[in-house]
Scaffold this active site. Structure first.
Site, short mmCIF file in Angstrom:
data_model
loop_
_atom_site.label_atom_id
_atom_site.label_comp_id
_atom_site.label_asym_id
_atom_site.label_seq_id
_atom_site.Cartn_x
_atom_site.Cartn_y
_atom_site.Cartn_z
N GLU A 8 0.97 -1.30 -0.17
CA GLU A 8 0.08 -0.20 -0.37
C GLU A 8 1.15 1.12 -0.04
O GLU A 8 0.90 2.10 -0.78
CB GLU A 8 -0.76 -0.21 1.26
CG GLU A 8 -1.84 1.49 1.41
CD GLU A 8 -1.45 2.17 2.46
OE1 GLU A 8 -3.11 2.91 3.31
OE2 GLU A 8 -1.10 1.74 3.28
N GLU A 9 2.14 1.04 0.74
CA GLU A 9 2.76 2.43 1.09
C GLU A 9 3.66 2.60 -0.79
O GLU A 9 4.26 3.29 -0.24
CB GLU A 9 3.87 2.08 2.07
CG GLU A 9 3.20 2.24 3.58
CD GLU A 9 1.95 3.10 3.81
OE1 GLU A 9 2.19 4.47 3.62
OE2 GLU A 9 1.74 3.35 5.01
N ASP A 31 -8.00 -0.29 7.51
CA ASP A 31 -6.91 1.02 7.60
C ASP A 31 -6.50 1.47 8.91
O ASP A 31 -7.23 1.86 9.70
CB ASP A 31 -6.44 1.73 6.94
CG ASP A 31 -5.58 1.95 6.12
OD1 ASP A 31 -4.26 1.57 6.94
OD2 ASP A 31 -5.02 2.28 5.55
N HIS A 118 4.22 3.43 11.75
CA HIS A 118 5.08 2.70 10.99
C HIS A 118 5.97 2.92 12.27
O HIS A 118 7.06 3.19 11.90
CB HIS A 118 5.35 3.88 9.83
CG HIS A 118 4.33 3.84 9.22
ND1 HIS A 118 4.11 5.20 8.37
CD2 HIS A 118 3.45 2.68 8.86
CE1 HIS A 118 2.96 4.56 7.01
NE2 HIS A 118 3.04 3.47 7.35
#
Length: 153
Positions: A8-9, A31, A118
Site C-alpha cells: 500500500e505504501e 486501515d 510506522h
C-alpha cells in the site's frame, strides 16, 4: 470477500491486483489513522480522532456517499460507536485505487485510531478494532442480494 493487501505504501500495488481479480460490487477498506489525542499532535491542524471512541469513517473523495451513509445508519442502528472525518490530503489508503477501478467501485474507508504509526510500538485500542469488525459484519448482514450502491440523480 475479505482480503489483505501488500505494498500500500509504495503504490497501492496489492489492492490494484485484488480489485482486478475480484471485481467487487463495493469495498470497505479498513486501515489505521493517527489518533490526535496523542501528546504533541495539534488537533486544530489534524482534526479530532480519539482512541477508544470507535473507528473513523471518512467522507469525501474515495468515500462513496451512499456507502458511507449506509455505514452510518448501520452503526446507529446497531449502536456501534464511530467517529467521522474528512479524507486526508496527506495520506491515502487502498480505497484510492479501488474507487477508480473498473469504471468505479463504491468504496468507504473505516480507520482504526492508532498512535506511533510506522514504528515498532504502534498502539490501538482493541475496542476500536472490535467496533470496526462489528460494523463491517453488520453492513454485510444488512446488504440485500443484488443491491447496488448508486447515487440517484
Amino acid at each position: 470477500y475479505a482480503c489483505s493487501s501488500v505494498q500500500e505504501e509504495v503504490g497501492l500495488v496489492g489492492a490494484s491486483m485484488q480489485v482486478f481479480n475480484l471485481s467487487p460490487d463495493a469495498a470497505v477498506v479498513v486501515d489505521v489513522t493517527p489518533a490526535t489525542d496523542t501528546p504533541g499532535i495539534d488537533v486544530k491542524q489534524h482534526g479530532e480522532c480519539k482512541m477508544g471512541d470507535g473507528p473513523m469513517l471518512s467522507i469525501g473523495r474515495e468515500n462513496h456517499p451512499v456507502l458511507v451513509d449506509r455505514l452510518r445508519k448501520v452503526a446507529r442502528r446497531k449502536r456501534i460507536k464511530i467517529q467521522t472525518s474528512a479524507f486526508s490530503l496527506s495520506g491515502g489508503t487502498d480505497a484510492m485505487v479501488i474507487f477508480k477501478a473498473q469504471g468505479g467501485v463504491p468504496s468507504a474507508v473505516l480507520s482504526i485510531p492508532n498512535r506511533y504509526t510506522h514504528s515498532t510500538i504502534e498502539m490501538i485500542d482493541l475496542r476500536d478494532m472490535e467496533r470496526a469488525a462489528s460494523l463491517v459484519t453488520a453492513l454485510l448482514a444488512d446488504v440485500k442480494k443484488g443491491e447496488r450502491f448508486e447515487v440517484k440523480v
